[in-house]
Design a protein around this motif. Structure first.
Motif, PDB file in Angstrom:
ATOM      1  N   GLU A  37      15.339 -15.092  22.821  1.00 24.99           N
ATOM      2  CA  GLU A  37      15.426 -16.220  23.748  1.00 24.99           C
ATOM      3  C   GLU A  37      15.023 -15.781  25.151  1.00 24.99           C
ATOM      4  N   GLY A  38      14.260 -16.623  25.823  1.00 25.66           N
ATOM      5  CA  GLY A  38      13.845 -16.331  27.183  1.00 25.66           C
ATOM      6  C   GLY A  38      12.517 -15.606  27.291  1.00 25.66           C
ATOM      7  N   TYR A  39      11.928 -15.195  26.170  1.00 25.27           N
ATOM      8  CA  TYR A  39      10.634 -14.509  26.167  1.00 25.27           C
ATOM      9  C   TYR A  39       9.560 -15.451  25.638  1.00 25.27           C
ATOM     10  N   LEU A  40       8.350 -15.333  26.159  1.00 29.12           N
ATOM     11  CA  LEU A  40       7.217 -16.025  25.562  1.00 29.12           C
ATOM     12  C   LEU A  40       6.889 -15.340  24.245  1.00 29.12           C
ATOM     13  N   GLU A  41       6.226 -16.054  23.327  1.00 19.94           N
ATOM     14  CA  GLU A  41       5.975 -15.510  21.987  1.00 19.94           C
ATOM     15  C   GLU A  41       5.227 -14.178  21.994  1.00 19.94           C
ATOM     16  N   ASP A  42       4.213 -14.030  22.840  1.00 23.58           N
ATOM     17  CA  ASP A  42       3.462 -12.768  22.883  1.00 23.58           C
ATOM     18  C   ASP A  42       4.219 -11.654  23.592  1.00 23.58           C
ATOM     19  N   ASN A  43       5.361 -11.960  24.158  1.00 26.68           N
ATOM     20  CA  ASN A  43       6.172 -10.946  24.819  1.00 26.68           C
ATOM     21  C   ASN A  43       7.405 -10.567  24.018  1.00 26.68           C
ATOM     22  N   TYR A  44       7.500 -11.045  22.776  1.00 27.06           N
ATOM     23  CA  TYR A  44       8.612 -10.637  21.921  1.00 27.06           C
ATOM     24  C   TYR A  44       8.518  -9.129  21.681  1.00 27.06           C
ATOM     25  N   PRO A  45       9.653  -8.433  21.631  1.00 32.79           N
ATOM     26  CA  PRO A  45       9.612  -7.002  21.342  1.00 32.79           C
ATOM     27  C   PRO A  45       9.180  -6.719  19.903  1.00 32.79           C
ATOM     28  N   VAL A  46       8.400  -5.662  19.722  1.00 38.40           N
ATOM     29  CA  VAL A  46       7.969  -5.234  18.389  1.00 38.40           C
ATOM     30  C   VAL A  46       9.153  -4.553  17.709  1.00 38.40           C
ATOM     31  N   ASN A  47       9.459  -4.968  16.469  1.00 45.16           N
ATOM     32  CA  ASN A  47      10.569  -4.326  15.757  1.00 45.16           C
ATOM     33  C   ASN A  47      10.114  -3.615  14.490  1.00 45.16           C
ATOM     34  N   GLY A  48       8.845  -3.716  14.145  1.00 43.89           N
ATOM     35  CA  GLY A  48       8.344  -3.019  12.969  1.00 43.89           C
ATOM     36  C   GLY A  48       6.842  -2.836  13.027  1.00 43.89           C
ATOM     37  N   ILE A  49       6.383  -1.689  12.552  1.00 42.25           N
ATOM     38  CA  ILE A  49       4.944  -1.389  12.510  1.00 42.25           C
ATOM     39  C   ILE A  49       4.613  -0.862  11.128  1.00 42.25           C
ATOM     40  N   LEU A  50       3.602  -1.450  10.511  1.00 37.56           N
ATOM     41  CA  LEU A  50       3.096  -0.977   9.224  1.00 37.56           C
ATOM     42  C   LEU A  50       1.691  -0.456   9.458  1.00 37.56           C
ATOM     43  N   ILE A  51       1.454   0.784   9.087  1.00 36.19           N
ATOM     44  CA  ILE A  51       0.130   1.388   9.227  1.00 36.19           C
ATOM     45  C   ILE A  51      -0.480   1.499   7.839  1.00 36.19           C
ATOM     46  N   VAL A  52      -1.648   0.883   7.673  1.00 36.80           N
ATOM     47  CA  VAL A  52      -2.336   0.893   6.378  1.00 36.80           C
ATOM     48  C   VAL A  52      -3.630   1.676   6.539  1.00 36.80           C
ATOM     49  N   TRP A  53      -3.547   2.943   6.238  1.00 35.30           N
ATOM     50  CA  TRP A  53      -4.722   3.806   6.328  1.00 35.30           C
ATOM     51  C   TRP A  53      -5.018   4.352   4.936  1.00 35.30           C
ATOM     52  N   TYR A  54      -6.265   4.259   4.545  1.00 41.40           N
ATOM     53  CA  TYR A  54      -6.701   4.819   3.265  1.00 41.40           C
ATOM     54  C   TYR A  54      -7.459   6.106   3.568  1.00 41.40           C
ATOM     55  N   ILE A  55      -6.866   7.208   3.194  1.00 39.24           N
ATOM     56  CA  ILE A  55      -7.468   8.507   3.454  1.00 39.24           C
ATOM     57  C   ILE A  55      -7.883   9.128   2.134  1.00 39.24           C
ATOM     58  N   ASP A  56      -9.149   9.431   1.980  1.00 41.59           N
ATOM     59  CA  ASP A  56      -9.649  10.061   0.762  1.00 41.59           C
ATOM     60  C   ASP A  56      -9.427  11.566   0.858  1.00 41.59           C
ATOM     61  N   LEU A  57      -8.571  12.083   0.024  1.00 35.43           N
ATOM     62  CA  LEU A  57      -8.245  13.501   0.058  1.00 35.43           C
ATOM     63  C   LEU A  57      -9.147  14.342  -0.838  1.00 35.43           C
ATOM     64  N   ASP A  58     -10.061  13.669  -1.557  1.00 40.35           N
ATOM     65  CA  ASP A  58     -11.023  14.408  -2.380  1.00 40.35           C
ATOM     66  C   ASP A  58     -12.130  14.949  -1.472  1.00 40.35           C
ATOM     67  N   ILE A  59     -12.232  16.253  -1.459  1.00 43.09           N
ATOM     68  CA  ILE A  59     -13.235  16.867  -0.576  1.00 43.09           C
ATOM     69  C   ILE A  59     -14.389  17.389  -1.423  1.00 43.09           C
TER      70      ILE A  59
END
Length: 59
Positions: A37-59
């Motif tokens: 309450e009291g914050y604009l939508e784009d100013n809401y605090p971040v409470n979770g981050i999901l990182i989706v990185w595909y790393i190919d480990l076959d060298i």
């Protein structure tokens, strides 16, 4: 941190899946926010981050 502060680091979010879920497809990030309450939508605090990185480990 807020969504606006994350946009300063990663650039503008590329899509908003639903209320409180912001996605940066080009760098594989999804962030969730909590409504505060009291914050604009784009100013809401971040409470979770999901990182989706595909790393190919076959060298």
């Amino acid at each position: 941190m807020t969504i606006n502060e994350m946009c300063e680091i990663f650039g503008p979010y590329e899509r908003k899946v639903r209320k409180g879920l912001f996605v940066w497809d080009s760098c594989g990030l999804c962030m969730t926010t909590l409504k505060v309450e009291g914050y604009l939508e784009d100013n809401y605090p971040v409470n979770g981050i999901l990182i989706v990185w595909y790393i190919d480990l076959d060298i």
